[in-house]
Design an enzyme around this catalytic site. Sequence first.
Site, PDB file in Angstrom:
ATOM      1  CG  HIS A   1      -2.496 -13.286-106.604  1.00 26.79           C
ATOM      2  ND1 HIS A   1      -3.580 -13.308-105.772  1.00 26.79           N
ATOM      3  CD2 HIS A   1      -2.406 -12.001-107.052  1.00 26.79           C
ATOM      4  CE1 HIS A   1      -4.116 -12.096-105.709  1.00 26.79           C
ATOM      5  NE2 HIS A   1      -3.425 -11.299-106.478  1.00 26.79           N
TER       6      HIS A   1
ATOM      7  NE  ARG B   1      -8.374  -9.713-104.739  1.00 24.14           N
ATOM      8  CZ  ARG B   1      -7.253  -9.075-105.092  1.00 24.14           C
ATOM      9  NH1 ARG B   1      -6.591  -9.436-106.179  1.00 24.14           N
ATOM     10  NH2 ARG B   1      -6.792  -8.090-104.342  1.00 24.14           N
TER      11      ARG B   1
HETATM   12  C1  GLV Z   1      -3.171  -7.807-105.878  1.00 26.81           C
HETATM   13  O1  GLV Z   1      -3.863  -8.750-106.106  1.00 26.81           O
HETATM   14  C2  GLV Z   1      -3.662  -6.531-105.495  1.00 26.81           C
HETATM   15  O2  GLV Z   1      -4.875  -6.388-105.283  1.00 26.81           O
HETATM   16  O3  GLV Z   1      -2.862  -5.608-105.375  1.00 26.81           O
END
Ligand code: GLV
Length: 308
Positions: free
Chosen positions: A271, A223
Amino acid sequence: MKIVIAHPNAATGERWCHELSQRLPQAQVRSWPTDCSEADYAIAWKPADDFFQRLRIGKTLFCAGAGVDHLLRLPGLPAQLPLVRVEDAGMGIQMVHYCVLEALRVHRRDDDYARQQRERTWHELDYESPAAFTIGVFGIGALGAQVAQALRALGFTVIGYSRSPRELDGVRCYSGDTGLTEFLARSRMLVLLAPHTPDTENFFNQRRLAMLPNGAWLVNAARGALVVEQDLLAALDCGALAGATLDVFHTEPLPTQHPFWTHPRVRVTPHCAAATVIDETAAQIAGKIEQLERGEPVSGLVDRRRGY
Ligand code: GLV
């Protein structure tokens, strides 16, 4: 049985409904927002802020991804509502590939050879044994442990860090404050795979980044909130860190003016390191709903105090 699916992308929400209905034909599965204000189960990914004000969930909330930070921060999450996260379901292998790709790129000096090609330079760079290149995996849970083992199988020396002591075959595992100092000092590449909790928020600040060996490489596939972005930029600018591969950011999508986009030492991905595989995840959640309906316990229950 009523199941509500809340996903910010309507088409993805519809796919979820389809996958769940196939597996639980007896259930009424609806995509949020629906006209119903109650459900037995909900499956959510980054729902709107008023989600819990508008929907009463009777039995269990499932997160549609691995990280539950977005749900724990949402106003009105009922204190007693069980929250269950995704356990692997096709994410582990994606994370392994993402991290292995970066480890090999850095260890085999891919950027240097690419630059040499642009300059038409024929020059063989020094080779270092992977055993001498220590990779630290910060967060050795379901995903981190798989990444650590895959890197080890490629001959790297792999070390791990976790909140509470853990054991992993062939991986020296650290925990606690003293453990952290040695762990960071050894990590030529640091791979972040820990959840975002109050303990890990802004954990990688100027002080902790400075504990890495000179010229280390950071990979953040966890994150964005784990890293103080300004401190990371400063460490990259002064050369203390050789580079960073960043899949996650404080603000997503990464704003177009953000310096990471054009920084010569930063690789940005949107991401995408490990996406939820909808059919596998729906099968996992459907299985857990059946277990719960039979009164059996399920794995993957989030401990609210720990935050994961
Ligand atoms: C993606 O970032 C997840 O937490 O699945």
